[in-house]
Design an enzyme around this catalytic site. Sequence first.
Site, short mmCIF file in Angstrom:
data_model
loop_
_atom_site.label_atom_id
_atom_site.label_comp_id
_atom_site.label_asym_id
_atom_site.label_seq_id
_atom_site.Cartn_x
_atom_site.Cartn_y
_atom_site.Cartn_z
N ALA A 31 -9.41 -16.56 25.51
CA ALA A 31 -10.45 -16.41 26.54
C ALA A 31 -11.70 -15.68 26.03
O ALA A 31 -12.81 -15.94 26.50
CB ALA A 31 -9.88 -15.67 27.75
N ASN A 35 -8.00 -18.01 16.85
CA ASN A 35 -7.98 -18.48 18.23
C ASN A 35 -8.23 -17.24 19.10
O ASN A 35 -7.31 -16.48 19.40
CB ASN A 35 -6.64 -19.13 18.59
CG ASN A 35 -6.67 -19.75 19.99
OD1 ASN A 35 -7.61 -19.52 20.76
ND2 ASN A 35 -5.65 -20.53 20.32
N PRO A 47 -6.06 -12.92 23.41
CA PRO A 47 -5.30 -12.56 24.61
C PRO A 47 -4.46 -13.69 25.19
O PRO A 47 -4.88 -14.84 25.21
CB PRO A 47 -6.38 -12.13 25.61
CG PRO A 47 -7.63 -12.75 25.11
CD PRO A 47 -7.51 -12.78 23.61
N ASN A 48 -3.28 -13.29 25.62
CA ASN A 48 -2.30 -14.14 26.32
C ASN A 48 -1.59 -15.15 25.41
O ASN A 48 -0.66 -15.82 25.86
CB ASN A 48 -2.96 -14.89 27.51
CG ASN A 48 -3.56 -13.92 28.50
OD1 ASN A 48 -2.88 -13.01 28.96
ND2 ASN A 48 -4.83 -14.07 28.81
N ARG A 72 3.76 -19.55 29.10
CA ARG A 72 2.50 -19.62 29.83
C ARG A 72 2.03 -21.07 29.96
O ARG A 72 1.84 -21.76 28.96
CB ARG A 72 1.47 -18.85 28.99
CG ARG A 72 0.07 -19.00 29.40
CD ARG A 72 -0.87 -18.52 28.30
NE ARG A 72 -2.22 -18.55 28.79
CZ ARG A 72 -3.29 -18.60 28.03
NH1 ARG A 72 -3.18 -18.61 26.73
NH2 ARG A 72 -4.48 -18.63 28.58
N ARG A 124 -15.21 -22.97 29.82
CA ARG A 124 -14.54 -23.06 28.51
C ARG A 124 -15.34 -23.89 27.51
O ARG A 124 -14.95 -24.05 26.36
CB ARG A 124 -13.14 -23.65 28.66
CG ARG A 124 -12.19 -22.78 29.44
CD ARG A 124 -10.78 -23.36 29.46
NE ARG A 124 -10.06 -22.91 30.64
CZ ARG A 124 -9.39 -21.75 30.73
NH1 ARG A 124 -9.31 -20.94 29.69
NH2 ARG A 124 -8.78 -21.43 31.85
N SER A 147 -5.68 -26.30 23.32
CA SER A 147 -6.11 -27.31 24.30
C SER A 147 -7.51 -27.82 23.93
O SER A 147 -8.23 -27.18 23.16
CB SER A 147 -6.14 -26.70 25.70
OG SER A 147 -7.07 -25.63 25.76
N HIS A 203 -8.37 -24.03 18.88
CA HIS A 203 -7.85 -23.97 20.24
C HIS A 203 -6.73 -24.99 20.37
O HIS A 203 -6.81 -26.08 19.79
CB HIS A 203 -8.94 -24.26 21.28
CG HIS A 203 -10.05 -23.26 21.21
ND1 HIS A 203 -9.93 -21.99 21.69
CD2 HIS A 203 -11.28 -23.34 20.64
CE1 HIS A 203 -11.04 -21.32 21.45
NE2 HIS A 203 -11.88 -22.12 20.80
N ARG A 245 -11.71 -29.24 29.96
CA ARG A 245 -11.28 -28.29 30.98
C ARG A 245 -12.51 -27.72 31.73
O ARG A 245 -13.57 -28.33 31.71
CB ARG A 245 -10.42 -27.20 30.32
CG ARG A 245 -9.19 -27.80 29.60
CD ARG A 245 -8.35 -26.76 28.93
NE ARG A 245 -7.76 -25.85 29.90
CZ ARG A 245 -7.18 -24.69 29.57
NH1 ARG A 245 -7.12 -24.33 28.30
NH2 ARG A 245 -6.66 -23.91 30.49
N TYR A 291 -0.14 -25.59 27.16
CA TYR A 291 0.01 -24.96 25.85
C TYR A 291 1.33 -25.26 25.14
O TYR A 291 1.56 -24.78 24.04
CB TYR A 291 -0.18 -23.44 25.98
CG TYR A 291 -1.55 -23.05 26.51
CD1 TYR A 291 -2.69 -23.29 25.75
CD2 TYR A 291 -1.70 -22.47 27.77
CE1 TYR A 291 -3.95 -22.94 26.23
CE2 TYR A 291 -2.95 -22.12 28.25
CZ TYR A 291 -4.08 -22.36 27.48
OH TYR A 291 -5.32 -22.02 27.95
N HIS A 294 -15.04 -17.42 25.02
CA HIS A 294 -16.06 -17.82 25.99
C HIS A 294 -16.87 -16.64 26.54
O HIS A 294 -17.78 -16.85 27.33
CB HIS A 294 -15.39 -18.55 27.16
CG HIS A 294 -14.31 -19.50 26.74
ND1 HIS A 294 -14.56 -20.56 25.89
CD2 HIS A 294 -12.97 -19.54 26.99
CE1 HIS A 294 -13.42 -21.21 25.68
NE2 HIS A 294 -12.44 -20.61 26.31
N GLU A 317 -12.36 -21.77 13.75
CA GLU A 317 -12.04 -21.54 15.17
C GLU A 317 -11.05 -22.61 15.62
O GLU A 317 -11.28 -23.80 15.37
CB GLU A 317 -13.34 -21.64 15.99
CG GLU A 317 -13.10 -21.53 17.49
CD GLU A 317 -14.39 -21.71 18.30
OE1 GLU A 317 -15.50 -21.73 17.72
OE2 GLU A 317 -14.27 -21.85 19.53
C1 DQA Z 1 -7.36 -21.47 24.28
C2 DQA Z 1 -8.39 -22.02 25.27
C3 DQA Z 1 -9.05 -20.90 26.04
O1 DQA Z 1 -10.00 -21.43 26.95
C4 DQA Z 1 -8.02 -20.12 26.83
O2 DQA Z 1 -8.63 -19.02 27.47
C5 DQA Z 1 -6.86 -19.68 26.00
C6 DQA Z 1 -6.34 -20.57 24.96
C7 DQA Z 1 -6.57 -22.60 23.58
O3 DQA Z 1 -6.00 -22.32 22.53
O4 DQA Z 1 -6.52 -23.72 24.08
O5 DQA Z 1 -6.28 -18.63 26.23
O6 DQA Z 1 -8.05 -20.74 23.28
#
Ligand code: DQA
Length: 138
Positions: free
Chosen positions: A75, A72, A10-11, A18, A109, A100, A98, A105, A23, A78, A96
């Site tokens: 959210a 990835n 998501p997102n 964003r 997370r 960030s 990410h 953070r 990011y 978590h 896996e």
């Molecule tokens: C993320 C880190 C997650 O905590 C966050 O919710 C994201 C992006 C990352 O790629 O850094 O949406 O997965």
Amino acid sequence: MKKIIIINGPNLNLLGKREPEVYGSLDFESFYKALQIEFKEFDLEYFQSNIEGELIDKLQEVGFNYDGIVLNAAAYTHTSVGIGDAVKAISTPVIEVHISNTFSREAFRHQSYISTHAQGVILGFGLKSYNLALNSFK
Ligand code: DQA
């Protein structure tokens, strides 16, 4: 030719727009074009969904016949026991990733339902986390 899929949660469709300070300012579609050129030796695919069940469906669909998955789950990493269980259930190795450094953070997370079932975890290198993950399948 190895079949590798990148699955984004998501997102991540909003990358570039964003929170660019976290990011970056590049959208994933442009970045994916560069990945296709860099990793010509792979049969590379990309899937993104904001919907937890669609991510689980995709993991089940590819998880017994592809050579690698770069995941990835954003959210859902978590929160989702279901995605963690799907990663455990399939035989294709999952890396896996990410963008960030989730450990630098918020505390929520720091928890991942995926890491224990993943072959490896790469985080905190910006979009380069994806390149590093893909390299691991060479
Ligand atoms: C993320 C880190 C997650 O905590 C966050 O919710 C994201 C992006 C990352 O790629 O850094 O949406 O997965």
